[in-house]
Design a protein around this motif. Structure first.
Motif, PDB file in Angstrom:
ATOM      1  N   ARG A 180       0.831  -1.206   0.000  1.00 56.92           N
ATOM      2  CA  ARG A 180       0.000   0.000   0.000  1.00 56.92           C
ATOM      3  C   ARG A 180       0.857   1.243   0.000  1.00 56.92           C
ATOM      4  O   ARG A 180       1.892   1.298   0.618  1.00 56.92           O
ATOM      5  CB  ARG A 180      -0.907   0.010   1.229  1.00 56.92           C
ATOM      6  N   ILE A 181       0.374   2.263  -0.718  1.00 59.18           N
ATOM      7  CA  ILE A 181       1.066   3.550  -0.749  1.00 59.18           C
ATOM      8  C   ILE A 181       0.033   4.632  -0.504  1.00 59.18           C
ATOM      9  O   ILE A 181      -1.167   4.402  -0.645  1.00 59.18           O
ATOM     10  CB  ILE A 181       1.775   3.771  -2.102  1.00 59.18           C
ATOM     11  N   ASP A 182       0.517   5.818  -0.138  1.00 55.12           N
ATOM     12  CA  ASP A 182      -0.451   6.875   0.168  1.00 55.12           C
ATOM     13  C   ASP A 182      -0.917   7.565  -1.109  1.00 55.12           C
ATOM     14  O   ASP A 182      -0.513   7.212  -2.212  1.00 55.12           O
ATOM     15  CB  ASP A 182       0.163   7.877   1.154  1.00 55.12           C
ATOM     16  N   PHE A 183      -1.756   8.584  -0.977  1.00 49.78           N
ATOM     17  CA  PHE A 183      -2.424   9.163  -2.142  1.00 49.78           C
ATOM     18  C   PHE A 183      -1.473   9.953  -3.031  1.00 49.78           C
ATOM     19  O   PHE A 183      -1.560   9.889  -4.253  1.00 49.78           O
ATOM     20  CB  PHE A 183      -3.595  10.034  -1.697  1.00 49.78           C
ATOM     21  N   LYS A 184      -0.559  10.698  -2.396  1.00 52.95           N
ATOM     22  CA  LYS A 184       0.432  11.423  -3.216  1.00 52.95           C
ATOM     23  C   LYS A 184       1.285  10.439  -3.997  1.00 52.95           C
ATOM     24  O   LYS A 184       1.670  10.670  -5.134  1.00 52.95           O
ATOM     25  CB  LYS A 184       1.336  12.285  -2.324  1.00 52.95           C
ATOM     26  N   GLY A 185       1.576   9.310  -3.353  1.00 58.70           N
ATOM     27  CA  GLY A 185       2.339   8.278  -4.035  1.00 58.70           C
ATOM     28  C   GLY A 185       1.586   7.695  -5.207  1.00 58.70           C
ATOM     29  O   GLY A 185       2.155   7.411  -6.259  1.00 58.70           O
ATOM     30  N   GLN A 186       0.274   7.538  -5.049  1.00 58.66           N
ATOM     31  CA  GLN A 186      -0.523   6.996  -6.157  1.00 58.66           C
ATOM     32  C   GLN A 186      -0.555   7.958  -7.323  1.00 58.66           C
ATOM     33  O   GLN A 186      -0.522   7.552  -8.492  1.00 58.66           O
ATOM     34  CB  GLN A 186      -1.950   6.724  -5.670  1.00 58.66           C
ATOM     35  N   GLU A 187      -0.617   9.247  -7.015  1.00 61.84           N
ATOM     36  CA  GLU A 187      -0.591  10.244  -8.096  1.00 61.84           C
ATOM     37  C   GLU A 187       0.732  10.161  -8.844  1.00 61.84           C
ATOM     38  O   GLU A 187       0.789  10.196 -10.075  1.00 61.84           O
ATOM     39  CB  GLU A 187      -0.777  11.611  -7.447  1.00 61.84           C
ATOM     40  N   LEU A 188       1.812  10.062  -8.070  1.00 62.29           N
ATOM     41  CA  LEU A 188       3.139   9.949  -8.678  1.00 62.29           C
ATOM     42  C   LEU A 188       3.249   8.691  -9.523  1.00 62.29           C
ATOM     43  O   LEU A 188       3.827   8.706 -10.614  1.00 62.29           O
ATOM     44  CB  LEU A 188       4.197   9.954  -7.568  1.00 62.29           C
ATOM     45  N   VAL A 189       2.682   7.590  -9.024  1.00 60.99           N
ATOM     46  CA  VAL A 189       2.705   6.328  -9.762  1.00 60.99           C
ATOM     47  C   VAL A 189       2.008   6.485 -11.092  1.00 60.99           C
ATOM     48  O   VAL A 189       2.489   6.033 -12.142  1.00 60.99           O
ATOM     49  CB  VAL A 189       2.047   5.222  -8.917  1.00 60.99           C
ATOM     50  N   SER A 190       0.833   7.134 -11.078  1.00 60.69           N
ATOM     51  CA  SER A 190       0.062   7.292 -12.301  1.00 60.69           C
ATOM     52  C   SER A 190       0.834   8.103 -13.341  1.00 60.69           C
ATOM     53  O   SER A 190       0.933   7.736 -14.516  1.00 60.69           O
ATOM     54  CB  SER A 190      -1.260   7.967 -11.936  1.00 60.69           C
ATOM     55  N   LYS A 191       1.416   9.245 -12.868  1.00 59.13           N
ATOM     56  CA  LYS A 191       2.173  10.082 -13.814  1.00 59.13           C
ATOM     57  C   LYS A 191       3.393   9.357 -14.362  1.00 59.13           C
ATOM     58  O   LYS A 191       3.671   9.386 -15.561  1.00 59.13           O
ATOM     59  CB  LYS A 191       2.638  11.355 -13.099  1.00 59.13           C
ATOM     60  N   LEU A 192       4.129   8.684 -13.476  1.00 63.15           N
ATOM     61  CA  LEU A 192       5.345   7.984 -13.892  1.00 63.15           C
ATOM     62  C   LEU A 192       5.020   6.882 -14.889  1.00 63.15           C
ATOM     63  O   LEU A 192       5.731   6.687 -15.872  1.00 63.15           O
ATOM     64  CB  LEU A 192       6.021   7.352 -12.673  1.00 63.15           C
ATOM     65  N   ALA A 193       3.938   6.137 -14.632  1.00 63.88           N
ATOM     66  CA  ALA A 193       3.603   5.020 -15.513  1.00 63.88           C
ATOM     67  C   ALA A 193       3.228   5.527 -16.900  1.00 63.88           C
ATOM     68  O   ALA A 193       3.684   4.977 -17.908  1.00 63.88           O
ATOM     69  CB  ALA A 193       2.456   4.213 -14.915  1.00 63.88           C
ATOM     70  N   THR A 194       2.402   6.590 -16.948  1.00 62.87           N
ATOM     71  CA  THR A 194       2.026   7.149 -18.251  1.00 62.87           C
ATOM     72  C   THR A 194       3.270   7.594 -19.016  1.00 62.87           C
ATOM     73  O   THR A 194       3.469   7.243 -20.186  1.00 62.87           O
ATOM     74  CB  THR A 194       1.102   8.356 -18.052  1.00 62.87           C
ATOM     75  N   PHE A 195       4.115   8.361 -18.347  1.00 62.16           N
ATOM     76  CA  PHE A 195       5.306   8.900 -18.983  1.00 62.16           C
ATOM     77  C   PHE A 195       6.221   7.786 -19.475  1.00 62.16           C
ATOM     78  O   PHE A 195       6.701   7.797 -20.611  1.00 62.16           O
ATOM     79  CB  PHE A 195       6.021   9.794 -17.964  1.00 62.16           C
TER      80      PHE A 195
END
Lengths: 181, 118
Positions: B12-27
């Motif tokens: 599990r990761i926190d919400f800021k981490g999930q946002e970062l994950v989403s951006k990193l994966a797209t990029f």
């Protein structure tokens, strides 16, 4: 994206969607890649003869008129090989107008599998496949065209025909009107 | 070892981490598709294009899937526990009484990330 499995699921589906877009873009842009093939076809001779249709020695089978072509082909198709080309299907057709309508017969073909085989130099070749009218004689057939066509078969995408050269000629008769020689 | 278990067990990761994950994966995924086209076209081989893309997706998995510590830098700040006031109609004794069995933890900050599945 809270836990491992959610991230795995979401990222994998995005990767598959991107792969699909990549494949569609490759297949759509392939026909627009530049290529400059050189081509020249020369027809030396057309001979027509009669022969039996099923078995040459079976007298009950029908006789028909068969045409035999002698042609030269000079072509350099190596520039048609891009990253998405699997093979080039080159073929020669004879098309004419008859009482049945528009006819087109494939009389010669070759599969070109690489750049090494793409330089065609044929001297006095005959047609691979028999040229016979559907109505057994060439009666009513005025003019015919000999056409060289190349069909690049891609790994991803749609096949299409690319017409190279076209030569008009006429098919001589071997049978007079009425079926007599 | 503790780092590995914290990265994979539930992850599990926190919400800021999930946002970062989403951006990193797209990029990373779109970037590896572009790199795949460049590599494949320059080397005149379609197979190289797809090998490059798969390598890019594998790199994305390594960056995004485990719960790395830099995805857990902004943990959720819960409100402080409300204390019971005498005269209220609540039943504070159920929460904080000394006779309550302490083996069963129900408050969020008492339970660690990896015990949340229980």
């Amino acid at each position: 994206m809270n836990n491992f499995l959610q991230r795995l699921s979401g990222i994998t589906s995005f990767a598959m969607s991107t792969l699909m877009v990549l494949v569609v873009l490759i297949s759509l842009t392939t026909p627009f890649l530049p290529s400059n093939p050189t081509h020249a076809v020369q027809l030396h001779n057309v001979q027509t003869t009669t022969g039996r249709m099923m078995d040459p020695y079976d007298k009950t089978s029908r006789t028909a008129e068969y045409a035999r072509l002698t042609f030269d082909v000079d072509a350099d198709l190596s520039s048609m090989f891009n990253w998405n080309t699997k093979l080039l299907f080159t073929y020669i057709t004879v098309d004419y107008q008859s009482s049945n309508g528009f006819n087109r017969v494939v009389v010669w073909d070759r599969i070109v599998r690489g750049k090494r085989q793409a330089k065609l130099k044929l001297r006095k070749h005959h047609n691979k496949y028999l040229l016979r009218n559907f109505a057994q004689t060439f009666e009513g057939v005025e003019g015919a065209n000999l056409t060289l066509i190349v069909n690049p078969v891609p790994y991803l995408g749609v096949m299409y025909d690319k017409t190279m050269s076209s030569i008009p000629f006429s098919i001589p008769r071997a049978l007079k009107a009425g079926g007599k020689k | 070892m503790a780092l590995l278990t914290s990265m994979f067990e539930s992850g599990r990761i926190d919400f800021k981490g999930q946002e970062l994950v989403s951006k990193l994966a797209t990029f990373l995924i779109v970037g590896s598709a572009l790199a795949a086209v460049v590599v494949g076209y320059s080397q005149h081989a379609l197979s190289l294009c797809f090998y490059t893309y798969v390598a890019g997706v594998a790199l994305t998995y390594i960056v995004v899937l485990p719960a790395w510590p830099f995805y857990k830098r902004n943990p959720v700040k819960w409100l402080p526990r409300k204390q019971a006031v005498a005269g209220n109609n609540t039943a504070p004794a159920l929460v904080d009484s000394p006779n309550q069995p302490t083996s069963r933890k129900t408050l969020v900050e008492d339970v660690s990330d990896d015990e949340m599945d229980n």
